[in-house]
Design a protein around this motif. Structure first.
Motif, PDB file in Angstrom:
ATOM      1  N   SER A  98       0.819  -1.217   0.000  1.00 21.23           N
ATOM      2  CA  SER A  98       0.000   0.000   0.000  1.00 21.23           C
ATOM      3  C   SER A  98       0.851   1.264   0.000  1.00 21.23           C
ATOM      4  O   SER A  98       0.349   2.348  -0.314  1.00 21.23           O
ATOM      5  N   SER A  99       2.125   1.146   0.345  1.00 21.36           N
ATOM      6  CA  SER A  99       3.009   2.327   0.365  1.00 21.36           C
ATOM      7  C   SER A  99       3.700   2.561  -0.976  1.00 21.36           C
ATOM      8  O   SER A  99       4.450   3.525  -1.121  1.00 21.36           O
ATOM      9  N   SER A 100       3.461   1.695  -1.954  1.00 23.68           N
ATOM     10  CA  SER A 100       4.097   1.829  -3.264  1.00 23.68           C
ATOM     11  C   SER A 100       3.051   2.183  -4.312  1.00 23.68           C
ATOM     12  O   SER A 100       2.190   1.363  -4.636  1.00 23.68           O
ATOM     13  N   PRO A 101       3.109   3.382  -4.892  1.00 26.78           N
ATOM     14  CA  PRO A 101       2.120   3.758  -5.922  1.00 26.78           C
ATOM     15  C   PRO A 101       2.121   2.813  -7.114  1.00 26.78           C
ATOM     16  O   PRO A 101       1.063   2.522  -7.674  1.00 26.78           O
ATOM     17  N   THR A 102       3.290   2.337  -7.508  1.00 32.78           N
ATOM     18  CA  THR A 102       3.367   1.433  -8.658  1.00 32.78           C
ATOM     19  C   THR A 102       2.666   0.116  -8.364  1.00 32.78           C
ATOM     20  O   THR A 102       1.884  -0.388  -9.177  1.00 32.78           O
ATOM     21  N   ARG A 103       2.923  -0.446  -7.177  1.00 33.43           N
ATOM     22  CA  ARG A 103       2.311  -1.725  -6.817  1.00 33.43           C
ATOM     23  C   ARG A 103       0.808  -1.577  -6.599  1.00 33.43           C
ATOM     24  O   ARG A 103       0.026  -2.428  -7.028  1.00 33.43           O
ATOM     25  N   THR A 104       0.396  -0.506  -5.950  1.00 34.65           N
ATOM     26  CA  THR A 104      -1.042  -0.336  -5.696  1.00 34.65           C
ATOM     27  C   THR A 104      -1.814  -0.167  -7.001  1.00 34.65           C
ATOM     28  O   THR A 104      -2.939  -0.666  -7.117  1.00 34.65           O
ATOM     29  N   ARG A 105      -1.212   0.514  -7.964  1.00 40.25           N
ATOM     30  CA  ARG A 105      -1.892   0.700  -9.241  1.00 40.25           C
ATOM     31  C   ARG A 105      -2.163  -0.650  -9.917  1.00 40.25           C
ATOM     32  O   ARG A 105      -3.262  -0.900 -10.420  1.00 40.25           O
ATOM     33  N   LEU A 106      -1.174  -1.550  -9.902  1.00 39.35           N
ATOM     34  CA  LEU A 106      -1.350  -2.863 -10.501  1.00 39.35           C
ATOM     35  C   LEU A 106      -2.353  -3.708  -9.719  1.00 39.35           C
ATOM     36  O   LEU A 106      -3.194  -4.413 -10.296  1.00 39.35           O
ATOM     37  N   ILE A 107      -2.270  -3.650  -8.404  1.00 37.44           N
ATOM     38  CA  ILE A 107      -3.173  -4.462  -7.572  1.00 37.44           C
ATOM     39  C   ILE A 107      -4.613  -4.000  -7.734  1.00 37.44           C
ATOM     40  O   ILE A 107      -5.535  -4.814  -7.863  1.00 37.44           O
ATOM     41  N   LEU A 108      -4.839  -2.698  -7.739  1.00 36.43           N
ATOM     42  CA  LEU A 108      -6.196  -2.173  -7.941  1.00 36.43           C
ATOM     43  C   LEU A 108      -6.730  -2.547  -9.320  1.00 36.43           C
ATOM     44  O   LEU A 108      -7.919  -2.857  -9.476  1.00 36.43           O
ATOM     45  N   ARG A 109      -5.851  -2.528 -10.309  1.00 33.44           N
ATOM     46  CA  ARG A 109      -6.276  -2.937 -11.651  1.00 33.44           C
ATOM     47  C   ARG A 109      -6.691  -4.402 -11.655  1.00 33.44           C
ATOM     48  O   ARG A 109      -7.706  -4.773 -12.256  1.00 33.44           O
ATOM     49  N   ALA A 110      -5.905  -5.238 -10.992  1.00 35.86           N
ATOM     50  CA  ALA A 110      -6.230  -6.666 -10.929  1.00 35.86           C
ATOM     51  C   ALA A 110      -7.583  -6.885 -10.264  1.00 35.86           C
ATOM     52  O   ALA A 110      -8.394  -7.711 -10.716  1.00 35.86           O
ATOM     53  N   ILE A 111      -7.849  -6.136  -9.209  1.00 30.69           N
ATOM     54  CA  ILE A 111      -9.093  -6.311  -8.455  1.00 30.69           C
ATOM     55  C   ILE A 111     -10.298  -5.860  -9.263  1.00 30.69           C
ATOM     56  O   ILE A 111     -11.261  -6.611  -9.472  1.00 30.69           O
ATOM     57  N   PHE A 112     -10.262  -4.640  -9.761  1.00 24.64           N
ATOM     58  CA  PHE A 112     -11.470  -4.049 -10.332  1.00 24.64           C
ATOM     59  C   PHE A 112     -11.636  -4.317 -11.824  1.00 24.64           C
ATOM     60  O   PHE A 112     -12.685  -4.012 -12.383  1.00 24.64           O
ATOM     61  N   SER A 113     -10.625  -4.901 -12.467  1.00 20.25           N
ATOM     62  CA  SER A 113     -10.807  -5.338 -13.857  1.00 20.25           C
ATOM     63  C   SER A 113     -11.210  -6.804 -13.919  1.00 20.25           C
ATOM     64  O   SER A 113     -11.420  -7.342 -15.007  1.00 20.25           O
ATOM     65  N   SER A 114     -11.323  -7.439 -12.759  1.00 20.47           N
ATOM     66  CA  SER A 114     -11.650  -8.871 -12.726  1.00 20.47           C
ATOM     67  C   SER A 114     -13.114  -9.131 -13.060  1.00 20.47           C
ATOM     68  O   SER A 114     -13.475 -10.249 -13.434  1.00 20.47           O
ATOM     69  N   GLY A 115     -13.964  -8.127 -12.886  1.00 19.32           N
ATOM     70  CA  GLY A 115     -15.385  -8.316 -13.104  1.00 19.32           C
ATOM     71  C   GLY A 115     -16.077  -9.073 -11.995  1.00 19.32           C
ATOM     72  O   GLY A 115     -17.244  -9.450 -12.132  1.00 19.32           O
ATOM     73  N   ALA A 116     -15.387  -9.285 -10.881  1.00 18.80           N
ATOM     74  CA  ALA A 116     -15.968 -10.049  -9.780  1.00 18.80           C
ATOM     75  C   ALA A 116     -17.099  -9.277  -9.131  1.00 18.80           C
ATOM     76  O   ALA A 116     -17.066  -8.047  -9.038  1.00 18.80           O
ATOM     77  N   ASN A 117     -18.083 -10.011  -8.651  1.00 17.70           N
ATOM     78  CA  ASN A 117     -19.194  -9.416  -7.919  1.00 17.70           C
ATOM     79  C   ASN A 117     -18.924  -9.356  -6.427  1.00 17.70           C
ATOM     80  O   ASN A 117     -19.452  -8.505  -5.711  1.00 17.70           O
ATOM     81  N   ILE A 118     -18.123 -10.300  -5.940  1.00 19.41           N
ATOM     82  CA  ILE A 118     -17.734 -10.360  -4.531  1.00 19.41           C
ATOM     83  C   ILE A 118     -16.223 -10.517  -4.469  1.00 19.41           C
ATOM     84  O   ILE A 118     -15.653 -11.376  -5.154  1.00 19.41           O
ATOM     85  N   ILE A 119     -15.571  -9.682  -3.661  1.00 16.76           N
ATOM     86  CA  ILE A 119     -14.115  -9.667  -3.591  1.00 16.76           C
ATOM     87  C   ILE A 119     -13.680  -9.940  -2.162  1.00 16.76           C
ATOM     88  O   ILE A 119     -14.085  -9.231  -1.232  1.00 16.76           O
ATOM     89  N   LEU A 120     -12.852 -10.969  -1.988  1.00 19.10           N
ATOM     90  CA  LEU A 120     -12.307 -11.326  -0.680  1.00 19.10           C
ATOM     91  C   LEU A 120     -10.834 -10.927  -0.649  1.00 19.10           C
ATOM     92  O   LEU A 120     -10.041 -11.394  -1.480  1.00 19.10           O
TER      93      LEU A 120
END
Length: 386
Positions: A98-120
């Motif tokens: 969470s302290s790395s802008p580069t890593r957070t950008r990729l992780i957020l992309r992975a999460i919200f581009s997944s199309g998932a309805n429920i995220i754990l």
């Protein structure tokens, strides 16, 4: 350095004194060879992966069925209708990322581009919560819950920054419960989350609509887990650490199941107490043959979607060591489900009929092996079958 399990363990070293002295040396040698074998399996890539690279994206799932009906045939030859599908993503986001802008950008992309309805999510923290809430609201994840443990007292382990856990849902959530294992399981570190998601069914088959024209719902019970990591409490790890910590993960899962038991207990024909949980996802911190997973699949009848659909050569976690000269590859993240019936109810609580829960697919989303979290996102699609 994390060393995960990939095969069932033998008896633990604390039981060594129970064996005659003539057996101690062979047992120690057996444990040592087992630990070395597990380590080498994590270290040496599967030869098949050198020629057949694993690739998966959410687009590989067939287009969403939406809320309409689609016919399909089971292996038994019976034809059924998929009334609705929903996707669940499990992802350990790594608390320090969470302290790395580069890593957070990729992780957020992975999460919200997944199309998932429920995220754990596992290893969330206040910084991650801030980052996630804005995007979650924009993408109609109106139902979110974050838990950041604050453990106090000499009988608890110290506050663990990697102990956060969260769920983001496009469906209403209820009965959210945090399960703290530390009071009952020695060596446990992180809590788990249990909740129920209310899935609306706006378009149903004519057979169901004939029963009632009210709004229909299906309630799915879900657990999000982050079991004891295969490391010592000081963060160190040895060849034997994954094997020695395996009973802790098993005890955590058994504690979760006890907590999720329905009132009066639900029994199947075997007489074994059955949990209410329909889906259990998260960071299990052990491989396909670990004790916790084996207990859920063998004793309680769960099915591991990762083992069901993803080849064993594909890892969900990588860990560099020896100054990044070598990398360990492990399958720590899983989504389990039970092949069981779910009640379709009206808004007033009247049960109309039963639908069957089925897993229609699962994959490890590729493209996030490096530069994001040390874990990789696991996506599963489920269907409600009439």
């Amino acid at each position: 350095m994390h060393l995960s399990k990939t095969c069932p363990s033998t008896k633990q070293p604390q039981n060594l004194l129970k064996h005659p002295s003539s057996l101690k040396q062979p047992l120690l040698m057996s444990w040592f060879l087992q630990d070395v074998s597990n380590f080498l399996q994590q270290l040496i890539p599967n030869p098949i992966s050198m020629f057949l690279q694993y690739q998966f994206s959410p687009a590989d799932f067939e287009s969403r069925h939406g809320m309409g009906c689609k016919r399909f045939t089971l292996s038994s030859g019976d034809t059924h209708s998929i009334l609705s599908t929903f996707d669940i993503l499990s992802y350990n986001v790594n608390n320090v990322a969470s302290s790395s802008p580069t890593r957070t950008r990729l992780i957020l992309r992975a999460i919200f581009s997944s199309g998932a309805n429920i995220i754990l999510l596992q290893e969330t923290n206040p910084a991650w919560e801030t980052l996630l809430r804005d995007d979650a609201a924009a993408l109609q994840f109106d139902h979110v819950y974050f838990h950041h443990p604050r453990l106090e007292g000499i009988d608890h382990p110290p506050d663990r920054p990697a102990g956060g856990i969260a769920i983001l849902s496009q469906y209403p959530l209820k009965d959210i419960t945090i399960v703290d294992f530390t009071e009952d399981v020695s060596g446990s570190v992180f809590p788990a989350l249990i909740c129920k998601a209310i899935l609306p069914l706006s378009q149903l088959s004519s057979e169901i609509l004939a029963l009632s024209n009210e709004v229909h719902n299906v309630c799915i019970s879900i657990a999000n887990v982050h079991l004891r990591p295969p490391v010592e409490m000081d963060g160190s790890a040895w060849l034997s650490t994954a094997r020695i910590t395996e009973p802790i993960r098993l005890a955590e899962i058994k504690g979760l199941v006890r907590r999720a038991m329905s009132t009066g207990f639900s029994l199947d024909g075997s007489g074994i107490q059955q949990p209410e949980l329909n889906i259990i996802g998260g960071d299990f911190n052990e491989g396909d043959c670990g004790a916790a997973l084996s207990y859920l699949c063998t004793t309680l009848g769960y099915i591991d979607a990762l083992q069901q659909y993803v080849p064993r050569r594909k890892e969900t976690h990588t860990w560099p060591f020896m100054r990044n000269l070598l990398t360990l590859r492990k399958r720590l993240d899983h989504i389990l489900w039970r092949n069981e019936l779910l009640a379709v109810t009206t808004k007033g609580g009247k049960t109309l009929c039963m639908l069957q829960l089925k897993c229609l697919g699962c994959g490890v989303i590729t493209g996030y092996e490096t530069g994001a979290s040390d874990h990789q996102p696991v996506l599963s699609r489920f269907g409600l079958v009439w």
